[in-house]
Design an enzyme around this catalytic site. Structure first.
Site, PDB file in Angstrom:
ATOM      1  N   ASN A 193     -16.313  -7.070   7.121  1.00 20.19           N
ATOM      2  CA  ASN A 193     -15.217  -7.896   7.743  1.00 20.19           C
ATOM      3  C   ASN A 193     -15.365  -8.306   9.416  1.00 20.19           C
ATOM      4  O   ASN A 193     -15.296  -7.218  10.142  1.00 20.19           O
ATOM      5  CB  ASN A 193     -13.738  -7.239   7.450  1.00 20.19           C
ATOM      6  CG  ASN A 193     -12.728  -8.259   8.192  1.00 20.19           C
ATOM      7  OD1 ASN A 193     -13.012  -9.235   8.599  1.00 20.19           O
ATOM      8  ND2 ASN A 193     -11.449  -7.637   8.420  1.00 20.19           N
ATOM      9  N   TRP A 194     -16.195  -9.296   9.525  1.00 18.89           N
ATOM     10  CA  TRP A 194     -16.642  -9.591  11.002  1.00 18.89           C
ATOM     11  C   TRP A 194     -15.639  -9.866  12.009  1.00 18.89           C
ATOM     12  O   TRP A 194     -15.572  -9.827  13.266  1.00 18.89           O
ATOM     13  CB  TRP A 194     -17.583 -10.531  10.959  1.00 18.89           C
ATOM     14  CG  TRP A 194     -19.011  -9.990  10.269  1.00 18.89           C
ATOM     15  CD1 TRP A 194     -19.469  -8.952   9.838  1.00 18.89           C
ATOM     16  CD2 TRP A 194     -20.256 -10.875  10.508  1.00 18.89           C
ATOM     17  NE1 TRP A 194     -20.763  -8.869   9.594  1.00 18.89           N
ATOM     18  CE2 TRP A 194     -21.325 -10.106   9.994  1.00 18.89           C
ATOM     19  CE3 TRP A 194     -20.547 -12.230  10.846  1.00 18.89           C
ATOM     20  CZ2 TRP A 194     -22.561 -10.542   9.855  1.00 18.89           C
ATOM     21  CZ3 TRP A 194     -21.904 -12.754  10.609  1.00 18.89           C
ATOM     22  CH2 TRP A 194     -22.894 -11.917  10.216  1.00 18.89           C
ATOM     23  N   LYS A 195     -14.434 -10.218  11.258  1.00 22.51           N
ATOM     24  CA  LYS A 195     -13.030 -10.433  12.104  1.00 22.51           C
ATOM     25  C   LYS A 195     -13.396 -11.829  13.046  1.00 22.51           C
ATOM     26  O   LYS A 195     -14.310 -12.558  12.511  1.00 22.51           O
ATOM     27  CB  LYS A 195     -12.578  -9.556  12.806  1.00 22.51           C
ATOM     28  CG  LYS A 195     -12.208  -8.247  11.909  1.00 22.51           C
ATOM     29  CD  LYS A 195     -11.566  -6.956  12.475  1.00 22.51           C
ATOM     30  CE  LYS A 195     -11.264  -6.127  11.440  1.00 22.51           C
ATOM     31  NZ  LYS A 195     -10.461  -5.084  12.130  1.00 22.51           N
ATOM     32  N   HIS A 203      -5.000  -9.243   5.129  1.00 17.31           N
ATOM     33  CA  HIS A 203      -5.426  -8.194   6.142  1.00 17.31           C
ATOM     34  C   HIS A 203      -4.241  -7.762   7.005  1.00 17.31           C
ATOM     35  O   HIS A 203      -3.582  -8.818   7.270  1.00 17.31           O
ATOM     36  CB  HIS A 203      -6.512  -8.877   6.833  1.00 17.31           C
ATOM     37  CG  HIS A 203      -7.221  -7.602   7.543  1.00 17.31           C
ATOM     38  ND1 HIS A 203      -6.784  -7.392   8.721  1.00 17.31           N
ATOM     39  CD2 HIS A 203      -8.211  -6.883   7.256  1.00 17.31           C
ATOM     40  CE1 HIS A 203      -7.507  -6.397   9.340  1.00 17.31           C
ATOM     41  NE2 HIS A 203      -8.368  -5.869   8.296  1.00 17.31           N
ATOM     42  N   GLU A 247      -5.929   0.315   3.149  1.00 15.74           N
ATOM     43  CA  GLU A 247      -6.121   0.478   4.817  1.00 15.74           C
ATOM     44  C   GLU A 247      -4.883   0.951   5.303  1.00 15.74           C
ATOM     45  O   GLU A 247      -3.829   0.211   5.667  1.00 15.74           O
ATOM     46  CB  GLU A 247      -6.578  -0.853   5.565  1.00 15.74           C
ATOM     47  CG  GLU A 247      -7.719  -1.652   4.747  1.00 15.74           C
ATOM     48  CD  GLU A 247      -8.397  -2.414   5.912  1.00 15.74           C
ATOM     49  OE1 GLU A 247      -9.432  -2.101   6.340  1.00 15.74           O
ATOM     50  OE2 GLU A 247      -7.634  -3.431   6.237  1.00 15.74           O
ATOM     51  N   SER A 293     -11.697   2.324  10.212  1.00 13.85           N
ATOM     52  CA  SER A 293     -12.474   3.126  10.896  1.00 13.85           C
ATOM     53  C   SER A 293     -13.649   3.823   9.995  1.00 13.85           C
ATOM     54  O   SER A 293     -14.239   4.948  10.216  1.00 13.85           O
ATOM     55  CB  SER A 293     -12.011   4.554  11.622  1.00 13.85           C
ATOM     56  OG  SER A 293     -10.864   3.985  12.373  1.00 13.85           O
ATOM     57  N   GLY A 333     -14.775  -2.891   9.381  1.00  6.78           N
ATOM     58  CA  GLY A 333     -14.639  -3.999  10.602  1.00  6.78           C
ATOM     59  C   GLY A 333     -15.956  -3.815  11.388  1.00  6.78           C
ATOM     60  O   GLY A 333     -17.068  -4.006  11.439  1.00  6.78           O
TER      61      GLY A 333
HETATM   62  P1  PGA Z   1     -12.343  -1.329  11.161  1.00  2.76           P
HETATM   63  O1  PGA Z   1     -11.680  -2.163  10.681  1.00  2.76           O
HETATM   64  O2  PGA Z   1     -13.600  -0.583  10.349  1.00  2.76           O
HETATM   65  O3  PGA Z   1     -12.645  -1.692  12.510  1.00  2.76           O
HETATM   66  O4  PGA Z   1     -11.311   0.056  11.304  1.00  2.76           O
HETATM   67  C1  PGA Z   1     -11.401  -2.482   9.122  1.00  2.76           C
HETATM   68  C2  PGA Z   1     -10.410  -3.520   8.992  1.00  2.76           C
HETATM   69  O5  PGA Z   1      -9.713  -3.882   9.757  1.00  2.76           O
HETATM   70  O6  PGA Z   1     -10.534  -4.051   7.838  1.00  2.76           O
END
Ligand code: PGA
Length: 226
Positions: free
Chosen positions: A8-10, A93, A149, A187, A207
């Protein structure tokens, strides 16, 4: 066991050139990934260009709208994504929860399934899971990938990973509702992915660590080796 690693590159990176560079590096580094499905979810604006570079990686969007078309300024519909040959979509999300009710996420899931997209449904709680799956047939629910999550576990919102016993309990509760593929998110990196796989997850939603090619390849490699 089928395994999924989803990037998930956001809202990253800020140029198409760096998106292509990251995509190509990941794709090159994953030559030997045989046992896991790797899905890259970039911002909408990069999808079309990255689809042209795609070999074995799959692509997904990070959201979609529930109406097919019409006067909905700024929205991107599920059917548009499907027509682009994008295969997956992340829905619900936690970073979108200020704008989204469970009902809206439910409408988006229905629309995505109707358009033939594969849904990656994010949840933080069991109550969200129940509400978001309302009115969806058992058959369709089984096609949805669930990304659990825990609240506060995402790296940029504190990054606190709950205890194994807590996570196992939640996994059991999710499995009572649906026995589909269940992924862990929050994380995840190459040093802790093994822990989540050993707890019984079918993969991870990644992420921050998905923005570093070497680190992301390390996660996939670790999953391959389990
Ligand atoms: P993160 O994000 O791996 O940076 O904690 C995961 C997510 O938001 O799907």
């Amino acid at each position: 066991m089928r395994k999924f690693i989803i990037a998930n590159w956001k809202c990253n990176p800020v140029t198409l050139a760096s998106a292509k560079k990251l995509f190509i590096s990941v794709q090159k580094g994953l030559k030997n990934a045989e046992n896991s499905q790797v899905i890259i979810c970039p911002p909408f604006v990069y999808l079309e260009e990255l689809l042209k570079l795609r070999k074995k990686l799959k692509l997904g969007a990070q959201d979609c709208y529930w109406q097919e078309k019409g006067a909905f300024t700024g929205e991107i519909s599920a059917v548009m994504l499907k027509n682009l040959e994008c295969k997956y979509v992340i829905l619900g999300h936690s970073e979108r929860k200020a704008q989204e009710t469970d009902k809206l996420v439910n409408q988006k899931i229905k629309s995505a399934l109707k358009s033939g997209l594969e849904v990656i449904l994010c949840i933080e709680t069991i109550s969200q899971l129940k509400h978001r799956l309302k009115g969806i047939s058992k058959n369709n629910i089984e096609k949805i990938l669930i990304a659990y999550e825990p609240p506060g576990a995402i790296s940029t919102s504190g990054g606190k990973i709950p205890s194994n016993s807590h996570i196992i309990e939640k996994l059991k509760e999710i499995k009572k509702i649906t026995n589909t593929f269940i992924l862990y998110g929050g994380s995840v990196d190459s040093s802790n992915i093994e822990r989540f796989m050993k707890l019984g997850f079918n993969g991870a939603l990644v992420g921050a660590a998905s923005l570093k090619a070497k680190e992301f390849i390390g996660i996939v490699q670790a999953v391959e080796d389990i």
